[in-house]
Design a protein around this motif. Structure first.
Motif, mmCIF file in Angstrom:
data_model
loop_
_atom_site.group_PDB
_atom_site.id
_atom_site.type_symbol
_atom_site.label_atom_id
_atom_site.label_comp_id
_atom_site.label_asym_id
_atom_site.label_seq_id
_atom_site.Cartn_x
_atom_site.Cartn_y
_atom_site.Cartn_z
ATOM 1 N N TYR A 99 0.814 -1.217 0.000
ATOM 2 C CA TYR A 99 0.000 0.000 0.000
ATOM 3 C C TYR A 99 0.852 1.274 0.000
ATOM 4 N N GLU A 132 5.578 -6.129 10.998
ATOM 5 C CA GLU A 132 5.086 -4.805 10.636
ATOM 6 C C GLU A 132 4.930 -3.984 11.915
ATOM 7 N N TYR A 186 -2.550 2.089 14.159
ATOM 8 C CA TYR A 186 -2.904 0.813 13.520
ATOM 9 C C TYR A 186 -2.929 0.948 11.996
ATOM 10 N N THR A 187 -3.403 2.085 11.478
ATOM 11 C CA THR A 187 -3.404 2.256 10.021
ATOM 12 C C THR A 187 -1.978 2.343 9.475
ATOM 13 N N TYR A 189 0.462 0.629 10.837
ATOM 14 C CA TYR A 189 0.861 -0.782 10.924
ATOM 15 C C TYR A 189 0.416 -1.536 9.673
ATOM 16 N N THR A 190 -0.815 -1.342 9.252
ATOM 17 C CA THR A 190 -1.324 -2.042 8.076
ATOM 18 C C THR A 190 -0.810 -1.426 6.779
ATOM 19 N N LEU A 192 -2.373 1.011 5.336
ATOM 20 C CA LEU A 192 -3.542 1.515 4.612
ATOM 21 C C LEU A 192 -3.749 3.009 4.791
ATOM 22 N N SER A 196 -8.250 3.421 5.397
ATOM 23 C CA SER A 196 -8.872 2.522 6.372
ATOM 24 C C SER A 196 -10.247 3.043 6.789
ATOM 25 N N GLY A 220 -8.593 -7.562 12.970
ATOM 26 C CA GLY A 220 -8.270 -8.202 11.698
ATOM 27 C C GLY A 220 -7.729 -9.602 11.851
ATOM 28 N N GLU A 242 2.383 -6.747 15.991
ATOM 29 C CA GLU A 242 1.680 -7.979 16.343
ATOM 30 C C GLU A 242 2.267 -8.522 17.639
#
Length: 269
Positions: A99, A132, A186-187, A189-190, A192, A196, A220, A242
């Motif tokens: 992303y 991540e 968290y966004t 981390y992903t 996105l 998100s 998730g 994580e």
């Protein structure tokens, strides 16, 4: 476990011993309002550590404070990774994840994430484990006031919104900053980011804290560990990864000065 705040010298020592320390993680903070950047010579000298493309991107920022923030973000990124790897910053290569999240190329077992805040820029580095990570800085100044409370219903879950409206009105700004930092972290981390659906990232009922706090949430399909710390009464930093036995402990917190960062970059030029 209380967070340990390290000086630059302590940080240099801890980073030299990374390979023997196993899994390791730290938060690096740099004051983007540093007085030295008001000196045109210092600003120009600092810019020389960056590529012409990066310099041009910074100079396109409309305001001088935004230019300083963008410059500090980039300087912190390359100096922090240089310290963590022992490599000259000129040898570091990057790639984009699925992303567009920046990642290191040809270096395994090291992850990082960056964030700009009201006063600080921050970097979260994890070494010794492939994972991540995410980081976010949020400020009480981000809260626009009780008159806009209903707007948050589209962003917060029902329990998060309840945590906000039920707290003491004098605490709503820090509660908002805390919740926002969790979601944005968290966004990161992903990877996105703003793509998100923030309302679907549910942290449930939350309580404010004085200094630092940890929590785990299943999001998730994964158990995610979060750590938050108030670096000033008005600005909070949150990091996540994580959940794992060897990393679920408070990271070291390093306050760097512009001189610290430039010193590191000169050494590995």
């Amino acid at each position: 476990m209380k967070n340990q705040i390290m000086s630059y010298g302590d940080m240099q020592e801890s980073i030299r011993n990374l390979d023997r320390a196993g899994n390791w993680h730290s938060i690096l903070l740099l004051d983007s309002c540093h007085e030295g950047l008001q000196d045109a010579f210092v600003f120009e000298e600092s810019m020389r550590f960056l590529s012409l493309e990066q310099q041009a991107r910074i100079l396109r920022k409309k305001s001088y404070p935004d230019r300083c923030k963008a410059l500090c973000n980039r300087l912190l990124q390359i100096s922090g990774i240089s310290m963590a790897t022992g490599l000259p910053h000129t040898q570091l290569k990057y790639k984009n994840g699925t992303y567009g999240k920046p990642q290191l190329k040809d270096i395994d077992g090291l992850a990082f994430s960056m964030s700009n805040g009201e006063r600080y820029v921050a970097q979260y580095i994890v070494k010794g484990k492939h994972c991540e990570v995410g980081i976010d800085l949020a400020s009480t100044a981000d809260y626009s006031g009780d008159q806009d409370l209903n707007n948050f219903k589209e962003i917060f879950s029902s329990q998060e919104f309840e945590s906000l409206i039920q707290c003491n009105p004098t605490k709503r700004a820090p509660m908002f900053a805390y919740i926002w930092s969790l979601k944005e972290c968290y966004t990161k981390y992903t990877g996105l980011g703003l793509n998100s659906e923030l309302c679907n990232i549910d942290f449930g009922k939350l309580n404010l804290f004085d200094s630092d706090n940890t929590l785990r949430r299943r999001i998730g399909g994964k158990e995610i560990w979060f750590y938050s710390h108030w670096i000033t009464p008005n600005e909070v930093v949150t990091v996540c990864h994580e959940s794992s036995y060897d990393l679920d402990q408070n990271p070291h917190l390093h306050h760097l000065t512009l001189q610290d960062v430039l010193k590191q970059l000169r050494k590995t030029r």
